[in-house]
Design an enzyme around this catalytic site. Structure first.
Site, mmCIF file in Angstrom:
data_model
loop_
_atom_site.group_PDB
_atom_site.id
_atom_site.type_symbol
_atom_site.label_atom_id
_atom_site.label_comp_id
_atom_site.label_asym_id
_atom_site.label_seq_id
_atom_site.Cartn_x
_atom_site.Cartn_y
_atom_site.Cartn_z
ATOM 1 N N ASP A 67 0.820 -1.211 0.000
ATOM 2 C CA ASP A 67 0.000 0.000 0.000
ATOM 3 C C ASP A 67 0.854 1.261 0.000
ATOM 4 O O ASP A 67 2.076 1.199 0.188
ATOM 5 C CB ASP A 67 -0.951 0.000 1.213
ATOM 6 C CG ASP A 67 -0.269 -0.432 2.503
ATOM 7 O OD1 ASP A 67 0.961 -0.348 2.596
ATOM 8 O OD2 ASP A 67 -0.976 -0.846 3.435
ATOM 9 N N ASN A 136 -6.862 -3.002 14.483
ATOM 10 C CA ASN A 136 -8.262 -3.304 14.165
ATOM 11 C C ASN A 136 -8.349 -4.486 13.193
ATOM 12 O O ASN A 136 -9.351 -4.671 12.529
ATOM 13 C CB ASN A 136 -8.942 -2.061 13.559
ATOM 14 C CG ASN A 136 -8.292 -1.620 12.253
ATOM 15 O OD1 ASN A 136 -7.349 -2.236 11.763
ATOM 16 N ND2 ASN A 136 -8.819 -0.551 11.666
#
Ligand code: PGA
Length: 251
Positions: A67, A136
């Site tokens: 990314d 998360n």
């Protein structure tokens, strides 16, 4: 899914570095998928050290990073392109033209994401994908809610991810709210996946990813669907896993 649990983060990083080195020794023209962030720093340090001692060559290796932030140029100190250069590429004999990271400065991030996805296919797919796990349970920047079949695309970062990564930005620097990330579906097509998670702040994400159920709310749980995933942990990150689950998955 297999599990390897080490006493310390340093030992877990060494185990992952060893997997990477064995991959490029066995297949010198390997295509690697690479992560950034705090977790893999120890892995890259070990790989650099091994390389300096003559173990492994990157001459024929191709890499695809997971990314990049939208809006950061490759020479921005907070960009992942800069991170990769600092932590690995500038220290080994890799051909820069074979190192791929989505461009954070593309005029049209959607076109850039599609280009990136096609490039991975053109190289015949990824042999070994290294991954971190967000607090998360995100993988790459696939935040909770990402479809398990998602492809490389433009995404919004959650407040928790923005907060977790704030420390990588200089005081006063603008922190991007969007990124281009490989999709979960893209990641699941990699031939082998190795996830590294260390520290107590990852324990909950590890447990949710390993125990299941597999759900879009827990991106890491998509890894259960893959035929060759190994998750490498230190004891702190393994804290919330049940003994019986560990025994079942121990590599
Ligand atoms: P971290 O990030 O290594 O900086 O904790 C992990 C991730 O977001 O994948």
């Amino acid at each position: 899914m297999k599990i390897i649990i080490k006493d310390s983060a340093a030992d877990a990083s060494a185990a992952v570095a060893d997997i990477l080195l064995r991959q490029i020794i066995q297949k010198p023209e390997s295509v690697l998928g690479l992560p950034t962030g705090g977790t893999p720093l120890g892995v890259y340090a070990r790989v650099r050290e091994a390389y300096q001692h003559g173990r492994g060559s990157f001459a024929a290796v191709t890499t695809f990073n997971l990314d990049e932030y939208i809006g950061l140029a490759a020479d921005d100190p907070a960009s992942y392109a800069h991170y990769m250069s600092e932590n690995l590429f500038a220290h080994v004999n890799i051909d820069a033209s074979r190192t791929h990271i989505p461009s954070g400065m593309a005029v049209d991030p959607d076109i850039e994401a599609a280009r990136y996805e096609s490039l991975i296919t053109a190289y015949g797919g990824i042999d070994l994908m290294l991954l971190g796990l967000g607090r998360n349970a995100h993988i790459g920047f696939n935040e909770p809610g990402s479809a398990h079949g998602s492809r490389t695309r433009r995404v919004s970062l959650t407040p928790s991810t923005i907060e977790a990564n704030a420390g990588y930005f200089a005081p006063g620097a603008r922190q991007p709210s969007h990124a281009i990330t490989m999709g979960i579906g893209t990641i699941l097509e990699c031939r082998k996946i190795v996830v590294l998670a260390t520290g107590p702040e990852k324990a909950e994400a590890v447990a949710a990813s390993v125990n299941g159920p597999s759900s879009d709310d827990v991106p890491g749980s998509a890894l259960m669907r893959h035929h060759d995933t190994t998750i490498v942990l230190d004891k702190a990150a393994a804290r919330d896993l049940e003994r019986s689950k560990i025994r079942e998955l121990e590599a």
